[in-house]
Scaffold this motif. Structure first.
Motif, PDB file in Angstrom:
ATOM      1  N   PHE A  39       0.540  -6.139   4.674  1.00  0.00           N
ATOM      2  CA  PHE A  39      -0.754  -5.691   4.165  1.00  0.00           C
ATOM      3  C   PHE A  39      -0.875  -4.183   4.351  1.00  0.00           C
ATOM      4  CE2 PHE A  39      -1.445 -10.151   5.142  1.00  0.00           C
ATOM      5  CZ  PHE A  39      -2.087 -10.593   4.003  1.00  0.00           C
ATOM      6  N   GLU A  40      -1.368  -3.514   3.326  1.00  0.00           N
ATOM      7  CA  GLU A  40      -1.514  -2.067   3.390  1.00  0.00           C
ATOM      8  C   GLU A  40      -2.745  -1.699   4.208  1.00  0.00           C
ATOM      9  OE1 GLU A  40      -1.279   0.057  -0.297  1.00  0.00           O
ATOM     10  OE2 GLU A  40       0.130  -1.387  -1.123  1.00  0.00           O
ATOM     11  N   ILE A  41      -2.697  -0.540   4.857  1.00  0.00           N
ATOM     12  CA  ILE A  41      -3.823  -0.062   5.643  1.00  0.00           C
ATOM     13  C   ILE A  41      -4.956   0.296   4.689  1.00  0.00           C
ATOM     14  CG2 ILE A  41      -4.623   1.756   7.192  1.00  0.00           C
ATOM     15  CD1 ILE A  41      -1.777   1.852   8.326  1.00  0.00           C
ATOM     16  N   GLY A  42      -6.161  -0.176   5.000  1.00  0.00           N
ATOM     17  CA  GLY A  42      -7.330   0.120   4.174  1.00  0.00           C
ATOM     18  C   GLY A  42      -7.592  -0.923   3.110  1.00  0.00           C
TER      19      GLY A  42
END
Length: 88
Positions: A23-26
Motif C-alpha cells: 500500500f502506498e503512503i497517503g
C-alpha cells in the motif's frame, strides 16, 4: 491509527495498525484489516542414512590393518631415532 479508528474489526485498541508495504503512503486504508497469508514453513530435507553401516570386505580390512601396522612401525622408528639423539 489503530484498528478501531480505521473501522476494522479485531486488533488491539491503541496499538498502531500495520499494513503491508504494497500500500502506498497517503492512500486510503483497505476496507478490511489485512491478515498475513498462511504459508507452510519450508523445512530442510533431512539426510536419510541407512540404519546400518556397510561392512568392510576382507581386502579392505587387510589394507586398513596393514596401514595401521606401517604407521605404528614409523612411529616406533621415529621414537627410537629421537631417543638416540637425546642420549648422545
Amino acid at each position: 491509527c489503530d484498528s478501531r479508528m480505521l473501522g476494522w474489526s479485531g486488533g488491539a485498541e491503541g496499538v498502531a495498525a500495520q499494513i503491508p508495504a504494497a500500500f502506498e503512503i497517503g492512500s486510503p486504508p483497505p476496507p478490511n484489516k489485512p491478515r498475513p497469508q498462511e504459508t507452510q514453513p519450508t523445512l530442510p530435507q533431512p539426510e536419510v542414512k541407512g540404519l546400518f553401516e556397510k561392512k568392510l570386505t576382507k581386502e579392505e580390512k587387510k589394507k586398513l590393518a596393514e596401514e595401521r601396522k606401517k604407521a605404528r612401525a614409523l612411529k616406533k622408528e621415529a621414537k627410537k631415532a629421537g631417543e638416540g639423539k637425546t642420549q648422545s
